[in-house]
Design an enzyme around this catalytic site. Structure first.
Site, short mmCIF file in Angstrom:
data_model
loop_
_atom_site.label_atom_id
_atom_site.label_comp_id
_atom_site.label_asym_id
_atom_site.label_seq_id
_atom_site.Cartn_x
_atom_site.Cartn_y
_atom_site.Cartn_z
N GLY A 53 35.89 -1.63 -7.60
CA GLY A 53 36.41 -0.61 -7.07
C GLY A 53 37.24 0.18 -7.81
CB CYS A 80 36.28 -6.57 -10.99
SG CYS A 80 37.16 -5.44 -11.86
CE1 TYR A 81 40.42 -2.57 -4.45
CE2 TYR A 81 38.29 -3.30 -3.37
CZ TYR A 81 39.73 -2.66 -3.37
OH TYR A 81 40.27 -2.32 -2.30
CG HIS A 166 33.02 -6.58 -14.88
ND1 HIS A 166 32.44 -5.89 -13.61
CD2 HIS A 166 34.23 -6.02 -14.96
CE1 HIS A 166 33.60 -5.19 -12.97
NE2 HIS A 166 34.53 -5.13 -14.04
CD GLU A 168 29.32 -7.01 -13.05
OE1 GLU A 168 29.67 -8.11 -12.80
OE2 GLU A 168 29.91 -5.99 -12.94
CB SER A 220 3.96 13.82 -10.74
OG SER A 220 4.66 12.81 -10.92
N GLY A 221 1.87 12.02 -11.96
CA GLY A 221 1.45 11.42 -13.19
C GLY A 221 2.65 10.45 -14.00
N GLY A 222 3.67 10.67 -13.14
CA GLY A 222 4.90 9.88 -13.47
C GLY A 222 4.76 8.45 -12.96
CB VAL A 223 6.59 5.32 -13.71
CG1 VAL A 223 6.47 3.81 -13.46
CG2 VAL A 223 6.61 5.31 -15.09
CG ASP A 224 9.35 6.44 -9.82
OD1 ASP A 224 9.29 5.30 -10.44
OD2 ASP A 224 10.30 7.22 -9.69
CB SER A 225 3.98 10.12 -7.90
OG SER A 225 3.47 10.39 -9.22
CB SER A 226 1.40 6.52 -11.30
OG SER A 226 1.34 7.92 -11.99
CE LYS A 364 11.08 5.11 -13.43
NZ LYS A 364 10.92 6.37 -12.76
#
Ligand code: XMP
Length: 508
Positions: A53, A80-81, A166, A168, A220-226, A364
């Site tokens: 934070g 961390c925080y 950290h 991560e 749309s042809g993008g990854v998400d909508s496809s 993603k």
């Protein structure tokens, strides 16, 4: 389903922590520090991670959490925080004065469950000014660095663990092992979160929910909508109709690729609308980027709406929302970028009962995995992001059919050569821009006065910051030669060597 809570105190790595947990096949959720104790209790988490934070835990406006969080019997890891918060809340002391930033060497207690399998000396990534000067009663120090007396502390009986560094980030080489230990040795997770189980479960749930009713999706042809469309198609087959609006601002061959994949290969109900000339007409004479975006967004909705009207009322409308959109919908730069850039407002213009967002829990990289699970071709799955207004913001200034044609050809050459050099997956985003500038040149004996193409290629992990990509000279040379020799109307090619910030990735 077993899950981990990532309790967000506003640090910069919160989504990264959640992703790292999921890479261990454990589902994680990011929720704000305002989530109530009752909500946390009833959600049945196997473990809680407190994030970094921006403030001092002892300061006036510090964001804190009630002590009872540590009395739920759920294992907690403070980072961390989050570590300082744990110390402070349970009676320890946190002070200013240990400025540590960057990679430092760490000495740890190999007897700690958190550090099982890790050598006694390793590296970690620090980023703090405050530090824990005194640990709470019942705790012991389990790691230190030269300038940080409590780099880690724990109360193993209560399953409370804290690390000042950290785990991560990549710069803590054993960090993944530490998170793995927390999840499996301390929280007792089994690691059941996989994209094949997600895909199976989601398809079954969608089938059950939708039954024989009708679903509409804007593709749309993008990854998400496809990927969203493919999941739905798997679940309900012909009850799904996709509408694909070709605004004429797509890259070369993109529209026909989308059609042949979804209609040809997947045999989907696909309505493809060729609206290129309609968009060009609306954009004629407009040079201002925001104005262009607005026109493209509005026109898209108009075209979609007209097609949806022909279908009539549907039961469900699919949206390709993904988890970062959900987490970020509150505030922040990323959220601003989204709302600013994306075509919003579609739901208000379609007659439907309910929205379905099958990807709203996924990051993603998980969406891409689902795409692969569903047999989507790799070049589609690993596609670079493409802005909603498309080439509309890559033809600088006024858009004409001629300029679009020039840009499509030049961009196709660039993409082809980057792929041929095997760099397409390494570079976050790369494309050509048609600058609005013409300059003098020579072709044989004749003088030319033609356009300048700019090439842009960036390395980035989040698109909020980016470095210009150090593409090999011979690749740039090939691209430049092919463009000036093969694309009429271009006599000069330049390479953009600015990072973001101060420049943005796109030119408009
Ligand atoms: P900038 O240019 O802001 O881009 O550094 C960051 C990311 O956002 C994309 N971008 C857009 N995406 N509509 C979109 O859907 C837009 O108007 C838009 N403008 C930029 C850009 O391609 C990059 O991935």
């Amino acid at each position: 389903m077993e899950k981990i809570l990532v309790l967000d105190f506003g640090g910069q790595y919160n989504q990264l922590i959640a992703r790292r947990v999921r890479e261990n096949r454990v589902y994680s959720e990011v929720r704000p520090y305002t989530t109530t104790l009752e909500e946390i209790r009833s959600a049945g988490y196997k473990g809680i991670i407190l994030t970094g934070g921006p403030k001092s835990v002892y300061g006036e406006n510090a964001v804190r959490y009630e002590k009872a969080l540590f009395e739920l019997g759920i294992p907690v890891l403070g980072i961390c925080y989050g570590a300082q918060l744990m110390a402070y809340t349970l009676g320890g002391t946190v002070e200013a004065g240990a400025n540590e930033y960057g990679g430092v060497s760490l000495s740890l207690d190999t007897g700690s469950l958190l550090f099982r399998g890790i050598p006694a000396k390793t590296q970690c990534w620090m980023s703090h000014t405050d530090y824990i000067s005194q640990i709470p009663i019942g705790f012991k120090i389990s790691a230190k660095t030269e300038s940080c007396p409590v780099a880690a502390m724990e109360n193993d009986v209560r399953k409370l663990y804290a690390v000042q560094f950290h785990p991560e980030v990549m710069h803590t080489p054993q960090g993944m092992q530490m998170l793995h230990n927390f999840l499996f040795e301390i929280c007792g997770c089994a690691g059941e979160w996989t994209m094949s189980s997600f895909t199976r479960r989601t398809v079954a749930q969608l089938k059950e929910k939708i039954g024989n009713r009708k679903v509409l999706c804007a593709l749309s042809g993008g990854v998400d909508s496809s990927v969203a469309a493919l999941l739905l198609h798997k679940a309900v087959g012909d009850n799904l109709t996709c509408i694909f609006v070709d605004h004429g601002l797509l890259r070369k061959d993109e529209a026909s690729d989308v059609e042949s994949l979804f209609r040809g290969q997947y045999d989907m109900n696909l309505i493809a609308v060729d609206a290129a000339s309609q968009f060009l007409e609306k954009l004629a004479g407009v040079g201002d980027p925001e104005q262009k975006r607005k026109i493209i967004g509005e026109e898209f909705i108009r075209v979609f709406e007209a097609e949806a009207k022909k279908i009539g009322k549907v039961d469900f409308l699919v949206q390709g929302t993904i988890y970062p959109d959900v987490i970020e919908s509150g505030a922040g730069d990323a959220a601003l970028i989204k709302s600013h850039h994306n075509v919003g407002g579609l739901p208000e213009h379609v007659d439907f009962e309910e929205i379905i967002e099958p990807l709203r829990d996924l990051f993603k990289d998980e969406v891409r995995q689902v795409g692969l699970e569903l047999g989507m071709p790799e070049e589609m799955v690993y596609r670079q992001p493409f802005p909603g207004p498309g080439l509309g913001v890559r033809v600088i200034g006024e858009i004409t059919a001629e300029k679009l044609e020039i840009l499509k050809e030049a961009d196709a050459i660039f993409r082809e050569e980057v792929a041929a050099a095997g760099l397409d997956r390494e570079i976050g985003q790369y494309f050509a821009v048609l600058t609005d500038m013409r300059s003098v040149g020579v072709m044989g004996d004749a003088r030319t006065y033609d356009y300048t193409i700019a090439l842009r290629a960036v390395q980035t992990s989040d698109f909020m910051t980016a470095d210009w990509a150090k593409l090999p000279y011979d690749l740039l040379e090939r691209v430049s030669n092919r463009i000036v020799n093969g694309v009429r109307g271009v006599n000069r090619v330049v390479y953009d060597i600015t990072s973001k910030p101060p420049a943005t990735i796109e030119w408009e």
